[in-house]
Design a protein around this motif. Sequence first.
Motif, PDB file in Angstrom:
ATOM      1  N   THR A 241       0.828  -1.200   0.000  1.00  0.00           N
ATOM      2  CA  THR A 241       0.000   0.000   0.000  1.00  0.00           C
ATOM      3  C   THR A 241       0.866   1.256   0.000  1.00  0.00           C
ATOM      4  OG1 THR A 241      -0.099   0.048   2.416  1.00  0.00           O
ATOM      5  CG2 THR A 241      -1.828  -1.185   1.261  1.00  0.00           C
ATOM      6  N   THR A 242       0.207   2.391  -0.230  1.00  0.00           N
ATOM      7  CA  THR A 242       0.881   3.676  -0.215  1.00  0.00           C
ATOM      8  C   THR A 242       0.001   4.681   0.529  1.00  0.00           C
ATOM      9  OG1 THR A 242       1.677   5.504  -1.615  1.00  0.00           O
ATOM     10  CG2 THR A 242      -0.095   4.172  -2.486  1.00  0.00           C
ATOM     11  N   GLY A 243       0.633   5.589   1.236  1.00  0.00           N
ATOM     12  CA  GLY A 243      -0.116   6.508   2.075  1.00  0.00           C
ATOM     13  C   GLY A 243      -0.873   7.582   1.312  1.00  0.00           C
ATOM     14  N   ARG A 244      -0.308   8.050   0.169  1.00  0.00           N
ATOM     15  CA  ARG A 244      -0.906   9.171  -0.557  1.00  0.00           C
ATOM     16  C   ARG A 244      -1.601   8.753  -1.851  1.00  0.00           C
ATOM     17  NH1 ARG A 244       2.667  12.958  -2.534  1.00  0.00           N
ATOM     18  NH2 ARG A 244       0.938  14.451  -2.649  1.00  0.00           N
ATOM     19  N   GLY A 245      -1.432   7.512  -2.249  1.00  0.00           N
ATOM     20  CA  GLY A 245      -2.129   7.032  -3.435  1.00  0.00           C
ATOM     21  C   GLY A 245      -1.291   6.939  -4.685  1.00  0.00           C
ATOM     22  N   SER A 246      -0.187   7.723  -4.749  1.00  0.00           N
ATOM     23  CA  SER A 246       0.665   7.739  -5.931  1.00  0.00           C
ATOM     24  C   SER A 246      -0.201   7.974  -7.167  1.00  0.00           C
ATOM     25  CB  SER A 246       1.470   6.440  -6.027  1.00  0.00           C
ATOM     26  OG  SER A 246       2.446   6.516  -7.046  1.00  0.00           O
ATOM     27  N   TRP A 247       0.249   7.493  -8.328  1.00  0.00           N
ATOM     28  CA  TRP A 247      -0.506   7.714  -9.562  1.00  0.00           C
ATOM     29  C   TRP A 247      -1.710   6.794  -9.691  1.00  0.00           C
ATOM     30  CZ3 TRP A 247      -0.882   3.689 -13.058  1.00  0.00           C
ATOM     31  CH2 TRP A 247       0.040   2.630 -12.908  1.00  0.00           C
ATOM     32  N   THR A 248      -1.837   5.836  -8.783  1.00  0.00           N
ATOM     33  CA  THR A 248      -2.923   4.855  -8.864  1.00  0.00           C
ATOM     34  C   THR A 248      -4.083   5.154  -7.927  1.00  0.00           C
ATOM     35  OG1 THR A 248      -1.957   3.413  -7.168  1.00  0.00           O
ATOM     36  CG2 THR A 248      -1.212   3.089  -9.442  1.00  0.00           C
ATOM     37  N   GLY A 249      -3.999   6.229  -7.149  1.00  0.00           N
ATOM     38  CA  GLY A 249      -5.019   6.486  -6.133  1.00  0.00           C
ATOM     39  C   GLY A 249      -6.419   6.636  -6.696  1.00  0.00           C
ATOM     40  N   GLY A 250      -6.530   7.204  -7.889  1.00  0.00           N
ATOM     41  CA  GLY A 250      -7.842   7.390  -8.486  1.00  0.00           C
ATOM     42  C   GLY A 250      -8.545   6.079  -8.806  1.00  0.00           C
ATOM     43  N   PHE A 251      -7.769   5.043  -9.088  1.00  0.00           N
ATOM     44  CA  PHE A 251      -8.385   3.753  -9.407  1.00  0.00           C
ATOM     45  C   PHE A 251      -9.001   3.123  -8.164  1.00  0.00           C
ATOM     46  CE2 PHE A 251      -4.940   4.101 -12.655  1.00  0.00           C
ATOM     47  CZ  PHE A 251      -5.786   4.363 -13.715  1.00  0.00           C
ATOM     48  N   TRP A 252      -8.385   3.355  -7.011  1.00  0.00           N
ATOM     49  CA  TRP A 252      -8.963   2.848  -5.774  1.00  0.00           C
ATOM     50  C   TRP A 252     -10.263   3.591  -5.454  1.00  0.00           C
ATOM     51  CZ3 TRP A 252     -10.165  -0.893  -3.081  1.00  0.00           C
ATOM     52  CH2 TRP A 252     -10.423  -0.852  -1.718  1.00  0.00           C
ATOM     53  N   ALA A 253     -10.239   4.916  -5.584  1.00  0.00           N
ATOM     54  CA  ALA A 253     -11.463   5.680  -5.365  1.00  0.00           C
ATOM     55  C   ALA A 253     -12.544   5.237  -6.358  1.00  0.00           C
ATOM     56  CB  ALA A 253     -11.190   7.173  -5.501  1.00  0.00           C
ATOM     57  N   GLY A 254     -12.154   5.026  -7.623  1.00  0.00           N
ATOM     58  CA  GLY A 254     -13.112   4.594  -8.629  1.00  0.00           C
ATOM     59  C   GLY A 254     -13.717   3.236  -8.312  1.00  0.00           C
ATOM     60  N   LEU A 255     -12.908   2.313  -7.822  1.00  0.00           N
ATOM     61  CA  LEU A 255     -13.420   1.001  -7.430  1.00  0.00           C
ATOM     62  C   LEU A 255     -14.428   1.120  -6.292  1.00  0.00           C
ATOM     63  CD1 LEU A 255     -10.325  -1.388  -7.535  1.00  0.00           C
ATOM     64  CD2 LEU A 255     -12.546  -1.823  -8.602  1.00  0.00           C
ATOM     65  N   LEU A 256     -14.133   2.013  -5.347  1.00  0.00           N
ATOM     66  CA  LEU A 256     -15.050   2.204  -4.235  1.00  0.00           C
ATOM     67  C   LEU A 256     -16.385   2.788  -4.710  1.00  0.00           C
ATOM     68  CD1 LEU A 256     -12.472   3.522  -1.618  1.00  0.00           C
ATOM     69  CD2 LEU A 256     -13.711   1.335  -1.515  1.00  0.00           C
ATOM     70  N   TRP A 257     -16.337   3.693  -5.694  1.00  0.00           N
ATOM     71  CA  TRP A 257     -17.588   4.218  -6.243  1.00  0.00           C
ATOM     72  C   TRP A 257     -18.361   3.132  -6.985  1.00  0.00           C
ATOM     73  CZ3 TRP A 257     -19.940   8.131  -4.416  1.00  0.00           C
ATOM     74  CH2 TRP A 257     -19.226   9.218  -3.903  1.00  0.00           C
ATOM     75  N   LEU A 258     -17.656   2.267  -7.698  1.00  0.00           N
ATOM     76  CA  LEU A 258     -18.333   1.159  -8.367  1.00  0.00           C
ATOM     77  C   LEU A 258     -19.022   0.253  -7.351  1.00  0.00           C
ATOM     78  CD1 LEU A 258     -15.859   0.023 -11.177  1.00  0.00           C
ATOM     79  CD2 LEU A 258     -18.195   0.870 -11.504  1.00  0.00           C
ATOM     80  N   ARG A 259     -18.329  -0.055  -6.272  1.00  0.00           N
ATOM     81  CA  ARG A 259     -18.940  -0.910  -5.243  1.00  0.00           C
ATOM     82  C   ARG A 259     -20.142  -0.205  -4.614  1.00  0.00           C
ATOM     83  NH1 ARG A 259     -18.877  -5.270  -2.103  1.00  0.00           N
ATOM     84  NH2 ARG A 259     -19.574  -4.971   0.054  1.00  0.00           N
ATOM     85  N   ALA A 260     -20.022   1.095  -4.372  1.00  0.00           N
ATOM     86  CA  ALA A 260     -21.139   1.835  -3.777  1.00  0.00           C
ATOM     87  C   ALA A 260     -22.365   1.804  -4.692  1.00  0.00           C
ATOM     88  CB  ALA A 260     -20.715   3.268  -3.489  1.00  0.00           C
ATOM     89  N   ARG A 261     -22.152   1.941  -5.988  1.00  0.00           N
ATOM     90  CA  ARG A 261     -23.279   1.839  -6.928  1.00  0.00           C
ATOM     91  C   ARG A 261     -23.904   0.454  -6.876  1.00  0.00           C
ATOM     92  NH1 ARG A 261     -22.837   4.871 -12.727  1.00  0.00           N
ATOM     93  NH2 ARG A 261     -21.913   6.845 -12.045  1.00  0.00           N
ATOM     94  N   HIS A 262     -23.051  -0.549  -6.776  1.00  0.00           N
ATOM     95  CA  HIS A 262     -23.508  -1.932  -6.813  1.00  0.00           C
ATOM     96  C   HIS A 262     -24.305  -2.288  -5.559  1.00  0.00           C
ATOM     97  CE1 HIS A 262     -23.489  -6.184  -7.788  1.00  0.00           C
ATOM     98  NE2 HIS A 262     -22.879  -6.464  -6.652  1.00  0.00           N
ATOM     99  N   THR A 263     -23.830  -1.879  -4.400  1.00  0.00           N
ATOM    100  CA  THR A 263     -24.474  -2.289  -3.148  1.00  0.00           C
ATOM    101  C   THR A 263     -25.535  -1.307  -2.668  1.00  0.00           C
ATOM    102  OG1 THR A 263     -22.867  -1.164  -1.707  1.00  0.00           O
ATOM    103  CG2 THR A 263     -22.326  -3.413  -2.440  1.00  0.00           C
ATOM    104  N   GLY A 264     -25.368  -0.018  -2.988  1.00  0.00           N
ATOM    105  CA  GLY A 264     -26.273   0.998  -2.469  1.00  0.00           C
ATOM    106  C   GLY A 264     -26.129   1.241  -0.986  1.00  0.00           C
ATOM    107  N   GLN A 265     -25.038   0.748  -0.400  1.00  0.00           N
ATOM    108  CA  GLN A 265     -24.832   0.864   1.044  1.00  0.00           C
ATOM    109  C   GLN A 265     -24.140   2.181   1.387  1.00  0.00           C
ATOM    110  OE1 GLN A 265     -25.948  -1.429   3.373  1.00  0.00           O
ATOM    111  NE2 GLN A 265     -26.951  -2.335   1.556  1.00  0.00           N
ATOM    112  N   GLU A 266     -24.618   2.836   2.453  1.00  0.00           N
ATOM    113  CA  GLU A 266     -24.024   4.099   2.877  1.00  0.00           C
ATOM    114  C   GLU A 266     -22.574   3.937   3.314  1.00  0.00           C
ATOM    115  OE1 GLU A 266     -24.890   7.326   2.748  1.00  0.00           O
ATOM    116  OE2 GLU A 266     -26.497   6.551   1.471  1.00  0.00           O
ATOM    117  N   ALA A 267     -22.236   2.791   3.900  1.00  0.00           N
ATOM    118  CA  ALA A 267     -20.859   2.569   4.326  1.00  0.00           C
ATOM    119  C   ALA A 267     -19.915   2.556   3.126  1.00  0.00           C
ATOM    120  CB  ALA A 267     -20.753   1.254   5.097  1.00  0.00           C
TER     121      ALA A 267
END
Length: 342
Positions: free
Chosen positions: A56-82
Motif C-alpha cells: 500500500t501507499t499513504g498518498r495514493g501515488s498515480w494509482t489512487g484514483g483507481f482505488w477511489a473509482g473502485l469504491l464508487w463502483l462498489r457503492a453503486r452496486h451495493t447501495g450501502q451508505e458505508a
Amino acid sequence: MSTARTAEGHMDRIAAVPEWVGPALESVLGRVAVTLTEAGDRFPLFADSRSGAWTTTGRGSWTGGFWAGLLWLRARHTGQEADRGAALRFTGRLTDWVDADTATRGLIFWYGTALADTPEAAALRARAAQACRDAYDSELGLVPWGSAFGGPRLLARVDGVPGMVPLLASVDPLAARSHLHRHLELCLGEGPSYWSWRYARPAGWAPCDDPPPGWSRGRAWLLLAVADAAHHLGTDDLAEAVGPLLQEPTVPRADAAHPDGPLDTSAAAITAAALLKLGHREQAVALLDELVRTHVTADGRLLNGCYDLASRAATRHELIWGDFFLAYALAALAGLVDSHDA
C-alpha cells in the motif's frame, strides 16, 4: 423512438449479457470490500498472487484514483451508505495531488471522480482540470509528464494521456486534442513504437527506452485515450489511430520482446474497457471472458498483472488499476454504468 421500442432494445441488451458477467462482477466487487478492510486508511497498489496481501501507499501515488473509482463502483452496486462513505473519504484524499507536477493527474482525477455523484467530487475534478490546463505547454503541444516522480520533466509518456484527455476536454477541448495528437504523432510514427519521448532544445523530441517499445500497456493506454477522445471531443478523425492499436483480443505479454516473460492482465483489462467505448463489443466480451475464466480467482482477484518488468517489481501480481478496469468493463456489460461514464 417509442417507449415500447426503447424497452425492447433495453431487454435485448440485457439478454445479450453473458451469464458469467454478473457473478464475476459480484466477485470482483466483493474483493473491494476485503481490500478496504486490509488496507485500512492506505491506498492499495499491488497484491501478492499467493497470499493476496497488499502493498500500500499513504498518498495514493498515480494509482489512487483507481482505488477511489473502485469504491464508487462498489457503492453503486451495493447501495450501502458505508460503501459510499468510503468512496467519499478516499476521493477527498486525492486533493493533495491537484497541484502536483505530473501528467498522471489525468489518471488520478478522472478515474477517481468520474463515477462520483457529489458536488464535492465535481468541484475537485474541475480544480484538477484547470490545474492541468495551466500546466499545458503550448510550445510542446501537451501537458508535460512533470517532475513529481523524479527524472526529466519534459517528457511525453503514453500513460500521461488516458484520463488527461477527458479532463482537459472539460475546460479546453483544443488543449485536449493537441495533447492527444502530439502523443499519437510521437508514439505511432514510422519505425518502432516508443511510449516515452524526451524534449530538449534545440534538438527537439528523442525516443526513450523506458518503458520499452514492446510494453503492452503502452498500446492499451493509448487505445483508451483515443476511445475517450472520440467521445468527449466528438472527433471523427481518429479512425487511422485505432487500427494500429488493435490486436487480437487476448492477454498480452508484459513486453513483446520477452515472449517467455510474464503476462499483463491489466493491459487486457484496459483494452477491454477501451473496446467497449469504441463499440467493439464482441472483442471486448472475448477478452473479458478469457480474463474471468483464466486469471480471476474465486474470491475476485485478477492475477498475473505486471507492474514493472524492467525492475522486476510485482511482475505476477494483482494490480489496483487492473481490478478497476476489469470491474468497470464488467459493470458496463451488466448495465451498472455506461461505458463512457469514466
